[in-house]
Design a protein around this motif. Structure first.
Motif, PDB file in Angstrom:
ATOM      1  N   GLN A 271      27.396  44.066  31.633  1.00  0.00           N
ATOM      2  CA  GLN A 271      27.845  45.407  31.260  1.00  0.00           C
ATOM      3  C   GLN A 271      29.380  45.401  31.230  1.00  0.00           C
ATOM      4  OE1 GLN A 271      26.014  47.811  30.240  1.00  0.00           O
ATOM      5  NE2 GLN A 271      23.958  47.350  30.985  1.00  0.00           N
ATOM      6  N   PRO A 272      29.983  44.666  30.310  1.00  0.00           N
ATOM      7  CA  PRO A 272      31.441  44.463  30.367  1.00  0.00           C
ATOM      8  C   PRO A 272      32.261  45.740  30.229  1.00  0.00           C
ATOM      9  CG  PRO A 272      30.533  43.629  28.298  1.00  0.00           C
ATOM     10  CD  PRO A 272      29.379  43.947  29.180  1.00  0.00           C
ATOM     11  N   ILE A 273      31.912  46.588  29.267  1.00  0.00           N
ATOM     12  CA  ILE A 273      32.716  47.788  29.022  1.00  0.00           C
ATOM     13  C   ILE A 273      32.651  48.727  30.231  1.00  0.00           C
ATOM     14  CG2 ILE A 273      33.106  49.759  27.522  1.00  0.00           C
ATOM     15  CD1 ILE A 273      33.715  47.031  26.279  1.00  0.00           C
ATOM     16  N   ALA A 274      31.451  48.951  30.735  1.00  0.00           N
ATOM     17  CA  ALA A 274      31.276  49.865  31.868  1.00  0.00           C
ATOM     18  C   ALA A 274      31.982  49.350  33.109  1.00  0.00           C
ATOM     19  CB  ALA A 274      29.793  50.080  32.147  1.00  0.00           C
ATOM     20  N   LEU A 275      31.820  48.055  33.415  1.00  0.00           N
ATOM     21  CA  LEU A 275      32.424  47.507  34.627  1.00  0.00           C
ATOM     22  C   LEU A 275      33.946  47.454  34.518  1.00  0.00           C
ATOM     23  CD1 LEU A 275      29.888  44.632  35.435  1.00  0.00           C
ATOM     24  CD2 LEU A 275      30.200  46.788  36.676  1.00  0.00           C
ATOM     25  N   LEU A 276      34.454  47.127  33.342  1.00  0.00           N
ATOM     26  CA  LEU A 276      35.909  47.128  33.146  1.00  0.00           C
ATOM     27  C   LEU A 276      36.467  48.541  33.304  1.00  0.00           C
ATOM     28  CD1 LEU A 276      36.228  44.686  30.110  1.00  0.00           C
ATOM     29  CD2 LEU A 276      37.068  44.280  32.429  1.00  0.00           C
TER      30      LEU A 276
ATOM     31  N   THR B 111      38.070  42.376  37.550  1.00  0.00           N
ATOM     32  CA  THR B 111      36.676  42.842  37.524  1.00  0.00           C
ATOM     33  C   THR B 111      35.718  41.713  37.876  1.00  0.00           C
ATOM     34  OG1 THR B 111      37.295  44.387  35.748  1.00  0.00           O
ATOM     35  CG2 THR B 111      34.947  44.044  36.131  1.00  0.00           C
ATOM     36  N   ALA B 112      35.995  40.511  37.381  1.00  0.00           N
ATOM     37  CA  ALA B 112      35.153  39.357  37.718  1.00  0.00           C
ATOM     38  C   ALA B 112      35.213  39.059  39.211  1.00  0.00           C
ATOM     39  CB  ALA B 112      35.583  38.136  36.914  1.00  0.00           C
ATOM     40  N   VAL B 113      36.389  39.228  39.819  1.00  0.00           N
ATOM     41  CA  VAL B 113      36.515  39.039  41.263  1.00  0.00           C
ATOM     42  C   VAL B 113      35.645  40.046  42.000  1.00  0.00           C
ATOM     43  CG1 VAL B 113      38.089  39.242  43.228  1.00  0.00           C
ATOM     44  CG2 VAL B 113      38.808  37.998  41.185  1.00  0.00           C
TER      45      VAL B 113
END
Length: 262
Positions: free
Chosen positions: A25-30, A239-241
């Motif tokens: 969920q890249p957009i939401a998590l970013l 965000t990846a962290v």
């Protein structure tokens, strides 16, 4: 609640899982990470406690971030409202112990900086609090190096105690003092995995810095364009962290697969 003993190599998998979870969920998590960073930045304007408010709020907001990453892992769309879910955990009572953890986090961090100030006269503290520019630091200043070593030695056990404590407080209703104690020994029990985890993220950061230098040389004298490229890259890495933090909890805590109590 029990802690699984894990092999050291799983530390690298946590880093890979961080990027894998972000891809779900890249957009939401970013967006949620950006909101978290913005709130922490804006919190410094709070009267009287502004200087330490980001440290106080971090545990509660971290629980919210873990709610969001967990939602992404289970195939659900994380909403921005999840960032504040920690305040609603434990039947709406988690916010008090989470703020207690935040107060401990602020006091312990300032104590670590104060002890480091004994080695360099407070230069590291001025840098950390934004009261001195990096250009004011002499590159070969050994006192600053000693201060950094003192800070790391003091701050590492603080971080070990804080690592799982917010989730233990919010999801398992463990009192703050016990949560700090259990978190410290949970991290210590899997110190090999965490050493690999930290070294792996250091490697990722090193490769990213090499990429930035390459971009800088290719773009020449174009700081605006470089900044436009760096900002999204930094947000992705942060965000990846955060996503990898969830992986450390999911694998180490035995009942992490259970639904957190509300």
């Amino acid at each position: 609640m029990q802690i699984n003993p894990l092999r050291a190599s799983i530390g690298w998998r946590w880093v890979r899982d961080g990027f894998s979870l972000l891809k779900r969920q890249p957009i939401a998590l970013l967006a949620i990470t950006f909101l978290n960073l913005m709130l922490l930045s804006l919190s410094v304007v709070i009267p009287l406690v502004g200087a330490v408010s980001p440290l106080v709020l971090t545990p509660a907001l971290m629980v919210g971030l873990m709610h969001a990453v967990r939602a992404a892992e289970t195939g659900r769309m994380p909403s921005p409202a999840l960032l504040f879910a920690g305040f609603r955990d434990a039947g709406g009572k988690a916010w008090r112990p989470l703020l207690v953890l935040g107060a401990f986090n602020a006091a312990a961090t300032l104590t670590a900086l104060a002890l480091a100030a004994l080695a360099d006269g407070g230069e590291l503290m001025r840098l950390a609090t934004g009261r001195a520019g990096s250009d004011a630091v002499v590159p070969d200043d050994t006192s600053l190096l000693y201060a950094a070593i003192v800070f790391v030695l003091v701050y590492t056990p603080i971080q070990m105690a804080m690592w799982y404590a917010p989730l233990m407080v919010a999801w398992h209703r463990v009192p703050p003092a016990k949560a700090l104690f259990f978190s410290f020994f949970a991290v210590w029990r899997n110190k090999g995995a965490f050493l690999v985890f930290g070294a792996s993220w250091f490697g990722v950061a090193f490769v990213a810095s090499l990429g930035v230098r390459l971009l800088d040389s290719l773009l020449g004298d174009s700081p605006v364009l470089l900044s436009m490229l760096l900002s999204p890259l930094s947000l992705v890495l942060i965000t990846a962290v955060y996503c990898s933090f969830w992986a450390t909890y999911r694998d180490a805590v035995v009942d992490a697969q259970l639904r957190p109590p509300g």
